[in-house]
Design an enzyme around this catalytic site. Sequence first.
Site, mmCIF file in Angstrom:
data_model
loop_
_atom_site.group_PDB
_atom_site.id
_atom_site.type_symbol
_atom_site.label_atom_id
_atom_site.label_comp_id
_atom_site.label_asym_id
_atom_site.label_seq_id
_atom_site.Cartn_x
_atom_site.Cartn_y
_atom_site.Cartn_z
ATOM 1 N N CYS A 107 38.800 49.145 5.950
ATOM 2 C CA CYS A 107 38.594 48.266 7.377
ATOM 3 C C CYS A 107 39.906 48.058 7.968
ATOM 4 O O CYS A 107 40.190 49.270 8.914
ATOM 5 C CB CYS A 107 38.449 46.728 6.571
ATOM 6 S SG CYS A 107 37.648 45.934 7.833
ATOM 7 N N HIS A 211 33.939 47.612 3.296
ATOM 8 C CA HIS A 211 34.887 47.329 2.127
ATOM 9 C C HIS A 211 34.198 47.684 0.889
ATOM 10 O O HIS A 211 33.595 46.910 -0.191
ATOM 11 C CB HIS A 211 34.935 45.727 2.020
ATOM 12 C CG HIS A 211 36.020 45.173 2.961
ATOM 13 N ND1 HIS A 211 37.279 45.175 2.624
ATOM 14 C CD2 HIS A 211 35.813 44.694 4.309
ATOM 15 C CE1 HIS A 211 37.934 44.710 3.647
ATOM 16 N NE2 HIS A 211 37.028 44.145 4.896
ATOM 17 N N GLU A 213 35.671 48.175 -2.135
ATOM 18 C CA GLU A 213 36.414 47.052 -3.032
ATOM 19 C C GLU A 213 35.569 46.208 -3.540
ATOM 20 O O GLU A 213 35.475 45.469 -4.374
ATOM 21 C CB GLU A 213 37.822 46.744 -3.011
ATOM 22 C CG GLU A 213 38.253 45.604 -2.088
ATOM 23 C CD GLU A 213 37.910 45.646 -0.749
ATOM 24 O OE1 GLU A 213 37.364 47.076 -0.106
ATOM 25 O OE2 GLU A 213 37.807 45.037 0.155
#
Length: 235
Positions: A107, A211, A213
């Site tokens: 990001c 994202h 994660e």
Amino acid sequence: MKTVIGVTSSFDVEKDTQVLPANYTRAVESSGGIPFLIPAALSPALADEILSRVNGLLLSGGYDVDPQWFGENPHPKLGTVSPERDNLEISLARGALQKNIPILAICRGLQLLNVAAGGTLYQDIHDQVPGSLKHRQDAPRWYGTHEILIEKDCLLAQVLGTTRLRVNSFHHQSVKAVAPHFKITATAPDGIVEAIEPVSSKLPVLAVQWHPEGMFDQVPVFKALFTWLVQIASP
Ligand code: MN
């Protein structure tokens, strides 16, 4: 010895506090690496010393990159900027590229990396890119809201094992001019850049606008990005 991944953090100037969502370190840990947090309020003069102590670098998400770094004045919709963090991360990103230290940029990390390598950004997608999709989703973090198309012959396609998938989206900025020696490897249906990587396939660098994660727990394909980082950074 496990592989050490340095993970950059955010700087909350008002609270004089350095923060990082735990999902980043969970993703690295569950991929077999040891995450070490890099403080955001640290002198850029220490960047090389830090890089000599990590095997890989994860440039995490966060606030906007100061447009001064790519020669622009602030657009009215520019969000919060953290000069301390920008300073440190620009040095970390340039140093890692120079020393061939593996990078996964996420990001803001992608945006920062693009700027550090000489590229530019849209400061606000909605205002500056007519016909753009919603890139700040109102849906759970793990949920992929828009499609991306990945180029066939790139590291990202190799690592993810696909050229088409849905990703989450929590950004209002994106790549405008891709940095020299980098190429665009994934785009959303509106043309917004969703991934870049070096033109030279020898450089261990992946940068994604979404994202992973926030998704790897529920959507296993995204764990491959962290596994790639830990394996390629392995000493
Ligand atoms: Mn997006």
